[in-house]
Design an enzyme around this catalytic site. Structure first.
Site, PDB file in Angstrom:
ATOM      1  N   ASP A 348       0.834  -1.188   0.000  1.00 15.83           N
ATOM      2  CA  ASP A 348       0.000   0.000   0.000  1.00 15.83           C
ATOM      3  C   ASP A 348       0.880   1.253   0.000  1.00 15.83           C
ATOM      4  OD1 ASP A 348      -2.675   1.356   0.555  1.00 15.83           O
ATOM      5  OD2 ASP A 348      -1.529   1.986   2.315  1.00 15.83           O
ATOM      6  N   GLU A 384       1.597  -0.454  -4.996  1.00 17.17           N
ATOM      7  CA  GLU A 384       0.690   0.627  -5.323  1.00 17.17           C
ATOM      8  C   GLU A 384       1.611   1.831  -5.530  1.00 17.17           C
ATOM      9  OE1 GLU A 384      -3.470   2.472  -3.674  1.00 17.17           O
ATOM     10  OE2 GLU A 384      -1.864   2.164  -2.217  1.00 17.17           O
TER      11      GLU A 384
END
Length: 703
Positions: A348, A384
Site C-alpha cells: 500500500d 501501489e
C-alpha cells in the site's frame, strides 16, 4: 523470577523451548520495563521486569520458564517533549512492535492518549492515567507448525490471475460454510469456497490487510469499524477478529488457511501497510511506536518535530530511513514468507517506502535491501506506485523485481467503454501491456497489474449502475471517496427493473471483464465481481463490516449467467499464450505476420489519422499466433492460434473481417453482446455488424 541478560537479537519475544528472550529497540529511552500479565482481563501486570541489559539501542532480557501464551507489554521511560519529537510516557502500556500475536485487543479509553484530552495545551500536556487496563497486549507464540509437504505454487507471472478479496467478506454470508467458520481464516479454506475459486480459474488470492489493526475511535463511536484493515498496529500478528479462537489461535489458523490454499493450487499474497501505523497524527493515541521512540519510528516535520511528515493521508509516516525501522519491515516480510508461507506482497502506498529523507528515491535502502535479500527477492512484489506527498506518483518507475498496480489502465478501460471521445489510442496502448510505462526500462508486460475494479472504488456492478458515489453510510456527508470514477448508470441511477437498462449493464460488465482477460499484463479481479456484488454506490466502503461489503451468494439468473461468462473468459485466457506474452507484442514479426496489427472497421490497417479521430469507437486487434520470440521451458518456440478481437464502445457498426495473409476464414469464438448466440465461420473480407458496446473474438482458420 530469574532474569537472565538475554540477547539483543532477534527483536521481539522469542521462545526457544526453555524460556523466552525479550528484545526491544528504543534509541532515546532512559529505562524499559517488561510487564507480564496472567490473564487478558487483568487490569495490571502480575510481574514487572526491568530490562537492565542494553546492547546499543536494544534493551533485552531472557526469562527462563516463560513460554507460549504469556501476555506482555512494555513501559518505556524517557522525556515527554513533543516539541523535540519525544513522547515517552511510562504510564502508557505499549505493544511490542514485534509481537507475533495479539493477546488482548485494545478497548478505547481516554487513558490510551499520552496527553490530556480536552486540555487547551493539547498534546503538549501529559496524561498520568495508567492505560494498562485498556491497552493491547502481545502474546508469546510457538512458531512450530505441521506444514507437511506444503510447497508454494510459484505460478509464473505471465500465468498469474489475481483475485483481491477480504478474509471476512468472502465467507460471512456463504450458506455452505459452517456457521462458526464464516468470516474467518478457516472459512476461506473451506471446500465450497475453494471449489468456487478453482472453477473461476484464478491462480493467486490477494488478501486485504491481515496484520492486526486499529479500529479508529471515531468509527467505533459511530458503530463502524476499519473493515479494510489499512490502519496497522502489529506487523507480525494476524488480525484476531478473523480467527475462530483468540489472537494466539489466529497464528495457527492463518497457517492452516495457507496450507489449504496451497494444496488447492492457489498462491497467497498479502496487502501490507508499512507506510504508516494506526497511531494517527500528533493527537492520536499512544499504543506502541509513539511511546517506544516516536522520534525514530516516524518521519517528523523538519521545521517542527511536534508534527509528523504525512505522506499517507493518515496522520503519520513510518521512517524506513532509520535502519531499525527498515529492519522491522524486512523482518516482518521475511516472517510472513518463512513462518507463515505466503507467496508475496502488495504494498500500500509503496512510494512512501522510497522516501529516505523526504523525496522519493527508487535507489533507496528499502529497494536495495529487497533486491539482495535471498528470501524476499524470490516472492511476488506488487506496488501501489504512489503516495499522497509531493512527487509521490511513480507509476512505471519501480525497480525490475516489482509489478505495479496500473491506475492508467483502469482509467483508460473505464473511459473507453463509457464511450468517452478520444480514448481509443490510449486504450490500445494499455491493452498491449503499457510498453510506454514499462518497456523503456526493460521491464516485461507483466510488470503491469491490470484492473478495472479494486477494493477502493466501485464494484463492477456499481461501475455500470451509478454515475456518482453514494457514501452517506460512512458518516462523512458523502465527502469521502473519489469524485471521478469514470462510471455510468446506463440511464438510471441505481437498481432498476427496466429490462433495457439491465441488459445494457450486463453487456457492459461482460465487455469490461473480457477486456481485462485479453490484455497483456497481469489481470486482477475484485472478489465478488463475479457474483455481481453491489455496495449500493459506496465507492469507499472501508468502514462497512456488514451487508454493504459482504458477498451475497444467492444469485438471480442474470447474475448466474455473468458468473459463468467470467469463468469462460478467464479459462480462455489461461488456454492461450497470445494474451499473456512474456514480451511486448509491439514490433515482433515472423515472416508476413506481425504480433499485433490494428484494423479499421473498413478492413484496412489503422493509420495515424485514424488513431487521432476522437469520435472513433471501434477497432480490431489481430494477435498473430506465430509471431512469438518466446520459448518454453524445453526451448521450443511458443505458438498459438491467431485471434481477432473487435472492440466497439459505440453504436453498432459494420466491420470488415481482415484478409490474408492474416486469415482466409474467421471462426466466431465468443462475444459479449449475445454470449449465448453463436455465429458461423465467415470468409475474410466479409462484412459483419459489430453490436453496440461489445467485444467479439474470432479465430483465424485456413482456406
Amino acid at each position: 523470577m530469574s532474569v537472565w541478560r538475554g540477547r539483543p537479537y532477534p527483536l521481539g519475544a522469542t521462545w526457544d523451548g526453555l524460556g523466552t528472550n525479550f528484545a526491544l529497540y528504543s534509541e532515546h529511552a532512559e529505562a524499559v520495563e517488561l510487564c507480564l500479565f496472567d490473564r487478558a482481563e487483568a487490569p495490571a501486570p502480575a510481574r514487572v521486569v526491568e530490562l537492565r541489559e542494553q546492547t546499543g539501542p536494544v534493551w533485552h532480557c531472557y526469562l527462563p520458564g516463560v513460554g507460549p501464551g504469556q501476555l506482555y507489554g512494555y513501559r518505556v521511560h524517557g522525556p515527554y517533549e513533543p516539541a523535540r519529537g519525544h513522547r515517552f510516557n511510562p504510564r502508557k502500556l505499549l505493544l511490542d512492535p514485534y509481537a507475533k500475536a495479539i493477546g488482548r485487543q485494545l478497548r478505547w479509553h481516554d487513558s490510551l492518549y499520552g496527553y490530556r484530552l480536552g486540555d487547551p495545551e493539547q498534546d503538549r500536556s501529559r496524561d498520568n492515567r495508567d492505560s494498562a487496563p485498556y491497552a493491547p497486549l502481545g502474546a508469546v507464540v510457538e512458531d512450530a507448525f505441521p506444514w507437511g509437504d506444503d510447497r508454494p505454487p510459484q505460478t509464473p507471472w505471465e500465468d498469474t490471475i489475481l483475485y483481491e478479496t477480504h478474509v471476512k467478506g468472502i465467507t460471512r454470508l456463504h450458506p455452505e460454510v459452517p456457521e462458526p467458520l464464516r468470516g474467518t481464516y478457516l472459512g476461506l479454506a473451506c471446500e465450497p469456497v475453494l471449489e468456487h475459486l478453482r472453477s473461476l480459474g484464478i491462480t493467486t488470492i490477494q488478501l486485504l490487510p491481515v496484520h492486526a489493526h486499529v479500529d479508529d475511535r471515531i468509527l467505533v463511536e459511530r458503530g463502524l469499524t476499519n473493515y479494510w484493515g489499512y490502519n496497522p498496529l502489529a506487523y507480525f500478528a494476524p488480525e484476531p477478529d478473523y480467527a475462530r479462537g483468540d489472537g494466539v489461535a489466529a497464528v495457527r489458523e492463518f497457517k492452516q488457511m495457507v496450507r489449504a490454499l496451497h494444496a488447492a493450487g492457489f498462491e497467497v499474497i498479502l496487502d501490507v501497510v508499512y507506510n504508516h501505523t494506526g497511531e494517527g497524527n500528533h493527537l492520536g493515541p499512544t499504543l506502541s511506536f509513539r511511546g517506544i521512540d516516536n522520534a525514530r519510528y516516524y518521519k517528523l516535520a523538519p521545521d517542527n518535530p511536534r508534527y509528523y511528515a504525512d505522506y499517507t493521508g493518515t496522520g503519520n509516516t513510518l521512517n524506513p530511513g532509520n535502519p531499525y525501522v527498515l529492519q522491522l519491515i524486512l523482518d516482518s516480510l521475511r516472517y510472513w514468507v518463512v513462518e507463515m508461507h505466503v507467496d508475496g506482497f502488495r504494498f500500500d502506498l509503496a512510494a512512501a517506502l522510497a522516501r529516505e529523507l523526504h523525496d522519493v528515491n527508487m535507489q533507496s535502502a528499502f529497494f536495495r535491501a529487497i533486491q539482495q535479500d535471498p528470501v524476499l527477492k524470490c516472492v511476488k512484489l506488487i506496488a501501489e506506485p504512489w503516495d499522497v506527498g509531493p512527487g509521490g506518483y511513480q507509476l512505471g518507475n519501480f525497480p525490475r523485481l516489482w509489478a505495479e498496480w496500473n491506475g492508467r489502465y483502469r482509467d483508460a478501460v473505464r473511459r473507453y467503454w463509457r464511450g468517452d471521445p478520444g480514448t481509443l489510442a490510449e486504450f490500445a496502448t494499455r491493452l498491449t501491456g503499457s510498453a510506454d510505462l514499462y518497456g523503456r526500462s526493460g521491464r516485461p508486460p507483466f510488470a503491469s497489474v491490470n484492473y478495472v475494479t479494486a477494493h477502493d472504488g466501485f464494484t463492477l456492478q456499481d461501475l455500470v449502475s451509478y454515475a456518482r458515489k453514494h457514501n452517506e453510510a460512512n458518516g462523512e456527508d458523502n465527502r469521502d471517496g473519489a469524485e471521478e470514477n469514470y462510471s455510468t448508470n446506463c440511464g438510471v441511477e441505481g437498481p432498476t427493473e427496466d429490462p433495457e437498462v439491465r441488459a445494457s449493464r450486463e453487456r457492459l460488465k461482460r465487455a469490461l471483464v473480457a477486456t481485462l482477460m485479453l490484455s497483456q499484463g497481469v489481470p486482477m479481479l475484485l472478489g465478488g465481481d463475479e457474483l455481481s456484488r453491489t455496495q449500493g454506490g459506496n465507492n469507499n466502503a472501508y468502514c462497512q463490516d456488514n451487508e454493504v461489503s459482504w458477498y451475497v451468494w444467492a444469485l438471480d439468473p442474470d447474475q448466474r449467467a455473468f458468473c459463468e461468462f467470467m469463468r469462460q473468459v478467464v479459462h480462455f485466457r489461461r488456454a492461450h499464450r497470445n494474451f499473456r506474452r512474456r514480451d511486448f507484442p509491439v514490433g515482433q514479426e515472423v515472416g508476413p505476420c506481425r504480433a499485433v496489427t490494428w484494423f479499421h472497421p473498413a478492413g484496412r490497417e489503422m493509420t495515424p489519422e485514424d488513431w487521432q479521430d476522437r469520435q472513433r469507437k471501434a477497432v480490431g486487434m489481430v494477435l498473430c499466433g506465430r509471431a512469438f520470440s518466446e520459448r518454453d521451458e524445453r526451448g521450443q518456440l511458443v505458438t498459438d492460434d491467431t485471434f481477432l478481437a473487435v472492440f466497439n464502445s459505440g453504436r453498432a457498426v459494420r466491420f470488415v473481417l481482415p484478409r490474408a495473409p492474416v486469415a482466409w476464414t474467421w471462426e466466431w469464438v465468443w462475444g459479449t453482446a449475445e454470449p449465448r448466440r453463436r455465429l458461423g465461420p465467415l470468409p475474410a473480407g466479409s462484412g459483419w455488424i459489430a453490436p453496440a458496446r461489445s467485444l467479439t473474438v474470432w479465430r483465424a482458420a485456413g482456406p
